[in-house]
Design a protein around this motif. Structure first.
Motif, PDB file in Angstrom:
ATOM      1  N   LEU A  44      12.284  42.085 -33.083  1.00 15.81           N
ATOM      2  CA  LEU A  44      13.178  43.108 -33.607  1.00 15.81           C
ATOM      3  C   LEU A  44      12.969  43.344 -35.099  1.00 15.81           C
ATOM      4  CD1 LEU A  44      15.505  45.059 -33.012  1.00 15.81           C
ATOM      5  CD2 LEU A  44      17.089  43.162 -33.378  1.00 15.81           C
ATOM      6  N   ALA A  45      12.680  42.272 -35.830  1.00 10.88           N
ATOM      7  CA  ALA A  45      12.461  42.436 -37.272  1.00 10.88           C
ATOM      8  C   ALA A  45      11.257  43.317 -37.561  1.00 10.88           C
ATOM      9  CB  ALA A  45      12.290  41.079 -37.954  1.00 10.88           C
ATOM     10  N   GLY A  46      10.292  43.328 -36.656  1.00 13.64           N
ATOM     11  CA  GLY A  46       9.146  44.214 -36.826  1.00 13.64           C
ATOM     12  C   GLY A  46       9.550  45.676 -36.732  1.00 13.64           C
ATOM     13  N   ILE A  47      10.675  45.928 -36.115  1.00 14.19           N
ATOM     14  CA  ILE A  47      11.209  47.274 -36.002  1.00 14.19           C
ATOM     15  C   ILE A  47      12.309  47.490 -37.029  1.00 14.19           C
ATOM     16  CG2 ILE A  47      12.470  48.865 -34.467  1.00 14.19           C
ATOM     17  CD1 ILE A  47      10.991  47.488 -32.132  1.00 14.19           C
ATOM     18  N   MET A  48      13.202  46.530 -37.156  1.00 17.49           N
ATOM     19  CA  MET A  48      14.356  46.681 -38.041  1.00 17.49           C
ATOM     20  C   MET A  48      14.226  45.888 -39.345  1.00 17.49           C
ATOM     21  SD  MET A  48      17.376  46.788 -35.245  1.00 17.49           S
ATOM     22  CE  MET A  48      18.576  47.412 -36.405  1.00 17.49           C
ATOM     23  N   LYS A  49      13.175  45.108 -39.488  1.00 15.72           N
ATOM     24  CA  LYS A  49      12.831  44.389 -40.716  1.00 15.72           C
ATOM     25  C   LYS A  49      13.783  43.266 -41.112  1.00 15.72           C
ATOM     26  CE  LYS A  49       9.437  47.254 -41.206  1.00 15.72           C
ATOM     27  NZ  LYS A  49       8.406  47.059 -40.250  1.00 15.72           N
ATOM     28  N   ASP A  50      14.612  42.746 -40.169  1.00 13.45           N
ATOM     29  CA  ASP A  50      15.471  41.617 -40.500  1.00 13.45           C
ATOM     30  C   ASP A  50      15.998  40.957 -39.234  1.00 13.45           C
ATOM     31  OD1 ASP A  50      16.982  39.780 -41.907  1.00 13.45           O
ATOM     32  OD2 ASP A  50      18.681  41.122 -42.107  1.00 13.45           O
ATOM     33  N   SER A  51      15.530  39.760 -38.947  1.00  9.19           N
ATOM     34  CA  SER A  51      15.972  39.051 -37.757  1.00  9.19           C
ATOM     35  C   SER A  51      15.649  37.571 -37.914  1.00  9.19           C
ATOM     36  CB  SER A  51      15.258  39.626 -36.528  1.00  9.19           C
ATOM     37  OG  SER A  51      15.545  38.884 -35.391  1.00  9.19           O
ATOM     38  N   GLY A  52      16.225  36.726 -37.075  1.00 13.77           N
ATOM     39  CA  GLY A  52      15.946  35.299 -37.134  1.00 13.77           C
ATOM     40  C   GLY A  52      15.365  34.765 -35.848  1.00 13.77           C
ATOM     41  N   SER A  53      14.783  35.604 -35.027  1.00 15.78           N
ATOM     42  CA  SER A  53      14.350  35.189 -33.695  1.00 15.78           C
ATOM     43  C   SER A  53      12.848  34.996 -33.565  1.00 15.78           C
ATOM     44  CB  SER A  53      14.807  36.225 -32.666  1.00 15.78           C
ATOM     45  OG  SER A  53      14.141  37.447 -32.885  1.00 15.78           O
ATOM     46  N   LEU A  54      12.127  34.933 -34.660  1.00 16.62           N
ATOM     47  CA  LEU A  54      10.672  34.917 -34.592  1.00 16.62           C
ATOM     48  C   LEU A  54      10.129  33.796 -33.708  1.00 16.62           C
ATOM     49  CD1 LEU A  54       7.973  36.096 -35.431  1.00 16.62           C
ATOM     50  CD2 LEU A  54       8.091  34.729 -37.523  1.00 16.62           C
ATOM     51  N   ASP A  55      10.595  32.560 -33.897  1.00 15.22           N
ATOM     52  CA  ASP A  55      10.074  31.445 -33.100  1.00 15.22           C
ATOM     53  C   ASP A  55      10.372  31.623 -31.618  1.00 15.22           C
ATOM     54  OD1 ASP A  55       8.995  30.234 -35.332  1.00 15.22           O
ATOM     55  OD2 ASP A  55      10.706  28.891 -35.640  1.00 15.22           O
ATOM     56  N   ALA A  56      11.582  32.047 -31.295  1.00 18.56           N
ATOM     57  CA  ALA A  56      11.949  32.249 -29.891  1.00 18.56           C
ATOM     58  C   ALA A  56      11.125  33.367 -29.272  1.00 18.56           C
ATOM     59  CB  ALA A  56      13.438  32.542 -29.766  1.00 18.56           C
ATOM     60  N   MET A  57      10.900  34.440 -30.023  1.00 14.35           N
ATOM     61  CA  MET A  57      10.123  35.558 -29.481  1.00 14.35           C
ATOM     62  C   MET A  57       8.649  35.181 -29.350  1.00 14.35           C
ATOM     63  SD  MET A  57      12.593  37.396 -28.736  1.00 14.35           S
ATOM     64  CE  MET A  57      11.608  38.616 -27.896  1.00 14.35           C
ATOM     65  N   ARG A  58       8.141  34.368 -30.257  1.00 16.39           N
ATOM     66  CA  ARG A  58       6.775  33.866 -30.097  1.00 16.39           C
ATOM     67  C   ARG A  58       6.696  32.972 -28.863  1.00 16.39           C
ATOM     68  NH1 ARG A  58       5.098  32.391 -36.331  1.00 16.39           N
ATOM     69  NH2 ARG A  58       4.575  34.522 -36.945  1.00 16.39           N
TER      70      ARG A  58
END
Length: 187
Positions: A44-58
């Motif tokens: 989502l941060a790649g779209i909205m530029k702010d999120s904390g889910s990077l590890d979970a999405m990876r």
């Protein structure tokens, strides 16, 4: 033509409860609408530029690459942890617990978690996020599908009734039972 399963791409991030709502409904409608639901973990941060889910999405991208048949279960379990049980899905241990709860062995879950730091998994998540943006996504959930050889993109969990209309299918609410002799599994 009616017998062919139609491809429906579902771009999502675990940090959106609206994605979770759409996910559950679309999973229930897979057989009713005769759709091939393709789950597309997106950052989502790649779209909205702010999120904390990077590890979970990876982690979900890693699951998609190595054990795609488990992607629905692992996604659901991570959503349950963050939105129903108030657990932190940014911590590796929490991700491992969720993966093991879905039936992945400790060894499998550990392998998938280690794979998250590889360029291959990072690139997979970037590619999926860029693909969502290429479809016009400006948030999640984003659903992409084709009707009569025309591509459509819908944003938001509130668009599922419109999705049914565009697919030429019946909307039976968020928890359908049986339609046209086809049954859906309700968890």
């Amino acid at each position: 033509m009616a017998g062919l399963r139609r491809k429906l791409e579902f771009f999502y991030d675990l940090l959106s409860p609206y994605c979770w709502l759409s996910f559950e409904v679309l999973c229930r409608y897979q057989n009713i609408w005769n759709i091939n639901l393709q789950l597309r973990p997106t950052f989502l941060a790649g779209i909205m530029k702010d999120s904390g889910s990077l590890d979970a999405m990876r982690f979900l991208s890693s699951v998609e690459m190595e054990n795609p048949e488990m992607l629905e279960k692992v996604s659901r379990e991570l959503w349950m942890r963050v939105w129903s049980q108030d657990e932190d899905i940014t911590e590796p241990r929490s991700i491992l617990i969720a993966a093991e709860k879905t039936g992945l062995s400790e060894e499998q879950a550990g392998f998938l978690l280690k794979k998250c730091s590889t360029e291959e998994v990072k690139q997979k998540l970037r590619d999926t996020t860029n693909e969502a943006c290429g479809h016009g996504a400006f948030g999640l959930p984003t659903i992409v599908f084709n009707v009569n050889k025309k591509s459509h993109m819908l944003f938001g969990s509130d668009k599922l009734e419109l999705l049914a209309y565009l697919l030429g299918e019946q909307w039976l609410g968020p928890v359908p039972k049986t339609v046209k002799g086809r049954q859906t599994l309700i968890n």
